[in-house]
Scaffold this active site. Sequence first.
Site, PDB file in Angstrom:
ATOM      1  CE  LYS A  56       2.285  -9.787  12.598  1.00  0.00           C
ATOM      2  NZ  LYS A  56       2.375  -9.700  11.125  1.00  0.00           N
ATOM      3  CG  ASP A 113       8.314   2.225  30.614  1.00  0.00           C
ATOM      4  OD1 ASP A 113       8.763   2.093  29.452  1.00  0.00           O
ATOM      5  OD2 ASP A 113       8.378   1.329  31.468  1.00  0.00           O
ATOM      6  CG  LEU A 116      16.230   1.241  20.376  1.00  0.00           C
ATOM      7  CD1 LEU A 116      15.800   2.341  21.319  1.00  0.00           C
ATOM      8  CD2 LEU A 116      16.664   0.032  21.194  1.00  0.00           C
ATOM      9  CB  THR A 153       1.747   2.773   5.062  1.00  0.00           C
ATOM     10  OG1 THR A 153       2.917   2.051   5.479  1.00  0.00           O
ATOM     11  CG2 THR A 153       0.600   1.812   4.802  1.00  0.00           C
ATOM     12  CG  ASP A 185       9.672 -11.916  19.755  1.00  0.00           C
ATOM     13  OD1 ASP A 185       9.094 -10.869  19.393  1.00  0.00           O
ATOM     14  OD2 ASP A 185      10.809 -11.923  20.246  1.00  0.00           O
ATOM     15  CB  SER A 203       5.500  -3.187  11.757  1.00  0.00           C
ATOM     16  OG  SER A 203       6.201  -2.008  11.378  1.00  0.00           O
ATOM     17  CE  LYS A 260      -3.447   2.130   3.086  1.00  0.00           C
ATOM     18  NZ  LYS A 260      -4.098   2.004   4.406  1.00  0.00           N
ATOM     19  CB  ALA A 306      -3.934  -7.692  20.766  1.00  0.00           C
ATOM     20  CG  ASN A 321      12.769  -6.566  18.924  1.00  0.00           C
ATOM     21  OD1 ASN A 321      12.145  -7.421  19.535  1.00  0.00           O
ATOM     22  ND2 ASN A 321      12.519  -5.276  19.054  1.00  0.00           N
TER      23      ASN A 321
END
Length: 349
Positions: free
Chosen positions: A159, A285, A195, A37, A131, A86, A35, A157, A184
Amino acid sequence: MQSILITGGAGFIGSHVVRLFVKQYPDCRIVNLDKLTYAGNLENLRDIEDAPNYVFEKGDIVDAEAMFALFEKYQFDGVIHLAAESHVDRSIANPMEFIHTNLVGTVNLLNAARHFWKDISGKRFYHISTDEVYGSLGDEGLFTETTAYDPRSPYSAAKASSDHFVRAWHHTYGLPVVISNCSNNYGPNQFPEKLLPLFINNIINSKPLPVYGKGENVRDWLYVIDHARAIDLIYHKGQIGETYNIGGHNEWKNIDLIKVLCKIMDQKLSREAGTSEKLITYVKDRAGHDMRYAIDASKIQEELGWKPSLQFEEGLSKTIDWYLANKAWMDNVTSGEYQNYYTEQYEKR
Ligand code: NAD
Ligand code: TYD
């Protein structure tokens, strides 16, 4: 000629998978459906865009009719499904987008495959997952393929739900599926909201490095090309109906990883030692921040002979070199929508 549909091929992992398949399987037509994005960028595939076995189709997996038309047009033999929203932080800010793309989009593809694959011999629907579906670990233990699902962010949730639907289409309708759940990834072409590329970019521009909480969360890092190699192996040799965990045997506490990154960046940018570390800024956090992810990858190693090929130090150095050599890519993908979103998020913290 065999045809394989790769969804999300203009994104980070997808672009490495598309490149590997286009080069490795010249007799196979590779159709990249994306798409485009904010996270999808055709620049990631410039080097292979003229290959005779490569086709790009712009489209949205949430559009069921468009997915049926695509299957009709190319009569796919296989699907490798990576398209997704993602990023966990975005899922916290805007969960519906994740439900649409990650869940409804996946079910649309399952429906199209089921409709067109009356004869399932030689067919394969490969769903790429994370994972994060297994939840969060304490200090000990690893996720295995039999760990109970316990997703805790809107991203994981959605995924996890999509994984369940893929298995349901296998058990209920006999669709030939295979799933992998990976830790990751890092490497070239990763959008600088995650990150490592975010921090590399901020260090280059002497901007603050926003460490969530105390920086004690642990992630298991895998070089993206090792993930692409695993995907190739699972697509061709994985058992139908099975799940494979993929990981780097490479756990790092965020703050330790960030300090190593700062040190290497100082060296590569010829800055005085300690310059980048001064940019570390502890911020509020992430809501529901999972403490630790770590993968037991012994099944894929024992059954398919896969293991990570790169040592982390080498992978990290190669990754940093790529971002330093591709500033134009970084400037391009961080313009416009990205800037607005991140300025807003950062100001809120
Ligand atoms: P990414 O965000 O870099 O790329 C996603 C791609 O999907 C983009 O090209 C985007 O344009 C496309 N896309 C998004 N919505 C779409 C839609 N509705 N229709 C068609 N295309 C759409 O993501 P990534 O990091 O490359 O992750 C790829 C896959 O791997 C995802 O399914 C993700 O859950 C999974 N995964 C990622 C990691 C990781 O560390 N990045 C780890 C394990 C699993
Ligand atoms: P990220 O790359 O978003 O991947 P994921 O949340 O899917 O694991 O984040 C990796 C880790 O780094 C995670 O523990 C959150 C943390 N993090 C920060 O501390 N600061 C940041 O700006 C980002 C993006 C992540």
